[in-house]
Design a protein around this motif. Structure first.
Motif, PDB file in Angstrom:
ATOM      1  N   THR A 104      44.768 -31.288  31.613  1.00 61.74           N
ATOM      2  CA  THR A 104      43.803 -32.050  32.389  1.00 61.74           C
ATOM      3  C   THR A 104      44.542 -33.087  33.216  1.00 61.74           C
ATOM      4  O   THR A 104      45.697 -33.422  32.932  1.00 61.74           O
TER       5      THR A 104
ATOM      6  N   GLN B 265      45.012 -36.307  30.824  1.00 58.87           N
ATOM      7  CA  GLN B 265      45.848 -36.210  29.609  1.00 58.87           C
ATOM      8  C   GLN B 265      47.116 -35.394  29.799  1.00 58.87           C
ATOM      9  O   GLN B 265      47.977 -35.371  28.915  1.00 58.87           O
TER      10      GLN B 265
ATOM     11  N   THR C  55      35.139 -24.642  33.120  1.00 56.83           N
ATOM     12  CA  THR C  55      34.248 -25.695  33.604  1.00 56.83           C
ATOM     13  C   THR C  55      32.985 -25.655  32.772  1.00 56.83           C
ATOM     14  O   THR C  55      32.305 -24.621  32.728  1.00 56.83           O
TER      15      THR C  55
ATOM     16  N   SER D 236      30.446 -25.838  23.401  1.00 58.97           N
ATOM     17  CA  SER D 236      31.268 -26.455  24.446  1.00 58.97           C
ATOM     18  C   SER D 236      30.593 -27.714  24.988  1.00 58.97           C
ATOM     19  O   SER D 236      29.362 -27.859  24.932  1.00 58.97           O
ATOM     20  N   GLU D 237      31.433 -28.623  25.478  1.00 58.59           N
ATOM     21  CA  GLU D 237      30.966 -29.878  26.058  1.00 58.59           C
ATOM     22  C   GLU D 237      31.667 -30.088  27.405  1.00 58.59           C
ATOM     23  O   GLU D 237      32.753 -29.551  27.629  1.00 58.59           O
ATOM     24  N   PRO D 238      31.059 -30.883  28.290  1.00 58.94           N
ATOM     25  CA  PRO D 238      31.690 -31.125  29.595  1.00 58.94           C
ATOM     26  C   PRO D 238      33.117 -31.647  29.494  1.00 58.94           C
ATOM     27  O   PRO D 238      33.964 -31.322  30.333  1.00 58.94           O
ATOM     28  N   ARG D 239      33.423 -32.435  28.477  1.00 59.51           N
ATOM     29  CA  ARG D 239      34.775 -32.976  28.337  1.00 59.51           C
ATOM     30  C   ARG D 239      35.804 -31.904  27.971  1.00 59.51           C
ATOM     31  O   ARG D 239      37.008 -32.193  27.977  1.00 59.51           O
ATOM     32  N   ASP D 240      35.348 -30.705  27.667  1.00 58.62           N
ATOM     33  CA  ASP D 240      36.264 -29.598  27.399  1.00 58.62           C
ATOM     34  C   ASP D 240      36.758 -28.944  28.688  1.00 58.62           C
ATOM     35  O   ASP D 240      37.635 -28.071  28.647  1.00 58.62           O
ATOM     36  N   SER D 241      36.194 -29.347  29.808  1.00 58.02           N
ATOM     37  CA  SER D 241      36.609 -28.771  31.096  1.00 58.02           C
ATOM     38  C   SER D 241      38.093 -29.054  31.315  1.00 58.02           C
ATOM     39  O   SER D 241      38.532 -30.211  31.291  1.00 58.02           O
ATOM     40  N   ALA D 242      38.851 -27.998  31.524  1.00 59.62           N
ATOM     41  CA  ALA D 242      40.310 -28.115  31.630  1.00 59.62           C
ATOM     42  C   ALA D 242      40.868 -26.734  31.939  1.00 59.62           C
ATOM     43  O   ALA D 242      40.133 -25.745  32.015  1.00 59.62           O
TER      44      ALA D 242
ATOM     45  N   ARG E 138      46.350 -27.381  26.535  1.00 57.48           N
ATOM     46  CA  ARG E 138      45.257 -27.745  27.431  1.00 57.48           C
ATOM     47  C   ARG E 138      45.816 -28.705  28.480  1.00 57.48           C
ATOM     48  O   ARG E 138      46.548 -29.647  28.141  1.00 57.48           O
TER      49      ARG E 138
ATOM     50  N   MET F 231      26.829 -26.587  28.905  1.00 60.39           N
ATOM     51  CA  MET F 231      27.046 -27.336  27.675  1.00 60.39           C
ATOM     52  C   MET F 231      26.297 -26.672  26.518  1.00 60.39           C
ATOM     53  O   MET F 231      25.132 -26.279  26.664  1.00 60.39           O
TER      54      MET F 231
END
Lengths: 117, 116
Positions: free
Chosen positions: A38, A41, A115, A82-88, A36, A15
């Motif tokens: 996921t 989504q 990741t 980057s943030e964990p929610r960007d994992s995709a 993207r 992160m």
């Protein structure tokens, strides 16, 4: 067969770090898309270029994401920080020009799996 | 605005049986409709598209789809499923009227599982 090339295929980062994903569209294709994917989504359109000009980036979080096409052979998608929610999985796709360009098929790259820890 | 709905998250079919993967769409004008398939750890691959003309469209690997304007549907079909057809299938739409900026709107995907 002509293909869309994406690098890196896999990226694990922490992160706050900057991440850059690259895409080489098919030679002669004048439209480039970033999607993207996921589980939650599905497939989301992040940005879209035609003849290297950004046409639509409404799907992209502007505060941390940026997309560019420095030349016809390279498209980049950058996340900073980057943030964990960007994992995709991030997909690049390119499409050819034509009178019915809206009907033209997109060719997808294999994707970059990100990741963020 | 353009949108696509794939009402089934998963479809299970026995090998040799016919399969149907459902898709309905919403656009302001007339649609360009597409089906793509995604195998594990791969990008999406084009299967077939409807632009104009014959409502029954034939595509790769024996797949076909029927455009039904009155029901705003574009269901994917195959007469005889194979285990190798197991994958994630996406329906997608572009609105001709607005151009959609050439934006392709995808459905949420349907996981097809073909069993022996």
């Amino acid at each position: 067969d002509a293909r869309v090339t994406q690098t890196p295929r896999h990226k694990v980062t922490e992160m706050g770090q900057e991440v850059t994903m690259r895409c080489q569209p098919i030679l002669g294709h004048n439209t480039v898309f970033w999607y993207r994917q996921t589980m939650m989504q599905g497939l989301e359109l992040l940005a879209y270029f035609r003849n290297r000009a950004p046409l639509d980036d409404s799907g992209m979080p502007k505060d941390r994401f940026s997309a560019e096409m420095p030349d016809a052979t390279l498209a980049t998608l950058k996340i900073q920080p980057s943030e964990p929610r960007d994992s995709a999985v991030y997909f690049c796709a390119s499409g050819s020009p034509g009178t019915l360009s809206g009907a033209n098929v997109l060719t997808f790259g294999a994707g970059s799996r990100l990741t963020v820890l | 605005a353009q949108s696509v709905a794939q009402p089934e998250d998963q479809v299970n079919v026995a090998e040799g049986n016919p399969l149907t993967v459902k898709c309905t769409y919403s656009v302001s004008g007339n649609p360009y409709l597409f089906w793509y398939v995604q195998y594990p750890n791969r990008g999406l691959q084009f299967l077939l598209k409807y632009i104009t003309g014959d409502n029954l469209v034939k595509g790769s690997y024996g797949f076909e789809a029927e455009f039904n304007k009155s029901q705003t549907s574009f269901h994917l079909k195959k007469p005889s499923a194979l285990v190798s057809d197991s994958a994630l299938y996406f329906c997608a739409v572009r609105d001709i009227l607005t151009g959609g900026g050439n934006k392709l709107t995808f459905g949420t995907g349907t996981q097809l599982k073909v069993e022996l």
